[in-house]
Design an enzyme around this catalytic site. Structure first.
Site, PDB file in Angstrom:
ATOM      1  N   LYS A  11       0.825  -1.209   0.000  1.00 35.40           N
ATOM      2  CA  LYS A  11       0.000   0.000   0.000  1.00 35.40           C
ATOM      3  C   LYS A  11       0.869   1.273   0.000  1.00 35.40           C
ATOM      4  CE  LYS A  11      -3.943  -2.101   2.454  1.00 35.40           C
ATOM      5  NZ  LYS A  11      -4.753  -2.002   3.706  1.00 35.40           N
ATOM      6  N   TYR A  51     -12.412  -2.118  -3.205  1.00 34.07           N
ATOM      7  CA  TYR A  51     -12.942  -2.100  -1.838  1.00 34.07           C
ATOM      8  C   TYR A  51     -14.475  -2.054  -1.812  1.00 34.07           C
ATOM      9  CZ  TYR A  51      -8.324  -1.643   0.384  1.00 34.07           C
ATOM     10  OH  TYR A  51      -7.046  -1.869   0.852  1.00 34.07           O
ATOM     11  N   ASN A 114      -1.686  -0.076   7.388  1.00 37.06           N
ATOM     12  CA  ASN A 114      -1.225  -1.443   7.698  1.00 37.06           C
ATOM     13  C   ASN A 114      -0.427  -2.100   6.565  1.00 37.06           C
ATOM     14  OD1 ASN A 114      -3.332  -2.015   6.004  1.00 37.06           O
ATOM     15  ND2 ASN A 114      -4.530  -3.189   7.497  1.00 37.06           N
ATOM     16  N   HIS A 117      -2.037  -5.304   1.449  1.00 38.76           N
ATOM     17  CA  HIS A 117      -3.321  -5.948   1.182  1.00 38.76           C
ATOM     18  C   HIS A 117      -3.060  -7.342   0.645  1.00 38.76           C
ATOM     19  CE1 HIS A 117      -7.329  -6.780  -0.409  1.00 38.76           C
ATOM     20  NE2 HIS A 117      -6.687  -7.295  -1.447  1.00 38.76           N
ATOM     21  N   GLU A 128      -9.876  -9.915  -7.732  1.00 38.85           N
ATOM     22  CA  GLU A 128      -8.846  -8.891  -7.557  1.00 38.85           C
ATOM     23  C   GLU A 128      -7.688  -9.067  -8.543  1.00 38.85           C
ATOM     24  OE1 GLU A 128      -7.885  -9.087  -3.389  1.00 38.85           O
ATOM     25  OE2 GLU A 128      -9.858  -8.348  -2.780  1.00 38.85           O
TER      26      GLU A 128
END
Ligand code: IDP
Ligand code: MG
Length: 151
Positions: A11, A51, A114, A117, A128
């Site tokens: 990310k 998302y 975080n 993904h 995805e």
């Protein structure tokens, strides 16, 4: 399932903090094979699709703003149980609950930052991978040490 593909994103926080190599290195060392890899800037449309399951959540707007704020590294990993092995290597969604030795446990302290993904299940993984990669961007190849990784 045995042989699977899964989508991973380093990310924007991972890219900005110089953690691309560490994150990919840990995943590579599991034995999973990298079959797709690129640096891309996610736009609002792609973020919304990726998302979609979180559209109604209070954190959705912030999540889209974050994931579109800087380039990400997108990877497709392949191997036996690639989805669960990747999730295990990542740690829990909240870094605070992620043990040392996991990517999120070692590199992050905040739920909204975080680092990584990884697809949650087979259905999400297929969706995805297709969302981020064209068929011709994925490579099929064998490695000389494959027999030392998978029986
Ligand atoms: P996952 O990334 O471990 O699959 P999800 O529940 O699918 O976790 O959530 C997607 C992402 O949304 C998380 O990685 C995290 O960055 C962010 N997120 C999830 N829950 C919250 C929250 O309660 N507040 C802020 N961000 C959240
Ligand atoms: Mg998820």
């Amino acid at each position: 399932m045995s042989n699977e593909k899964t989508l991973v994103l380093v990310k924007p926080d991972g890219v900005q903090r110089g953690l691309i190599g560490d994150v990919i290195g840990r995943l590579e060392k599991t034995g999973l094979k990298i079959v797709g890899l690129k640096l891309i800037k996610i736009n609002d449309e792609l973020a919304g699709k990726h998302y979609a399951e979180h559209k109604e959540k209070p954190f959705f707007e912030g999540l889209v703003k974050f994931i579109t704020s800087s380039p990400v590294v997108a990877l497709v990993l392949e191997g036996n149980n690639a989805i669960s092995v990747t999730r295990k290597t990542m740690g829990s969604t909240n870094p605070v609950d992620s043990p040392p030795g996991t990517i999120r446990g070692d590199f992050a302290i905040d739920l909204g930052r975080n680092i990584i993904h990884g697809s949650a299940n087979e259905t999400d993984a297929k969706r995805e991978v297709d969302l981020f990669f064209d068929e011709n961007e994925l490579s099929q190849y064998s490695r000389s040490n494959d027999e030392w990784i998978t029986e």
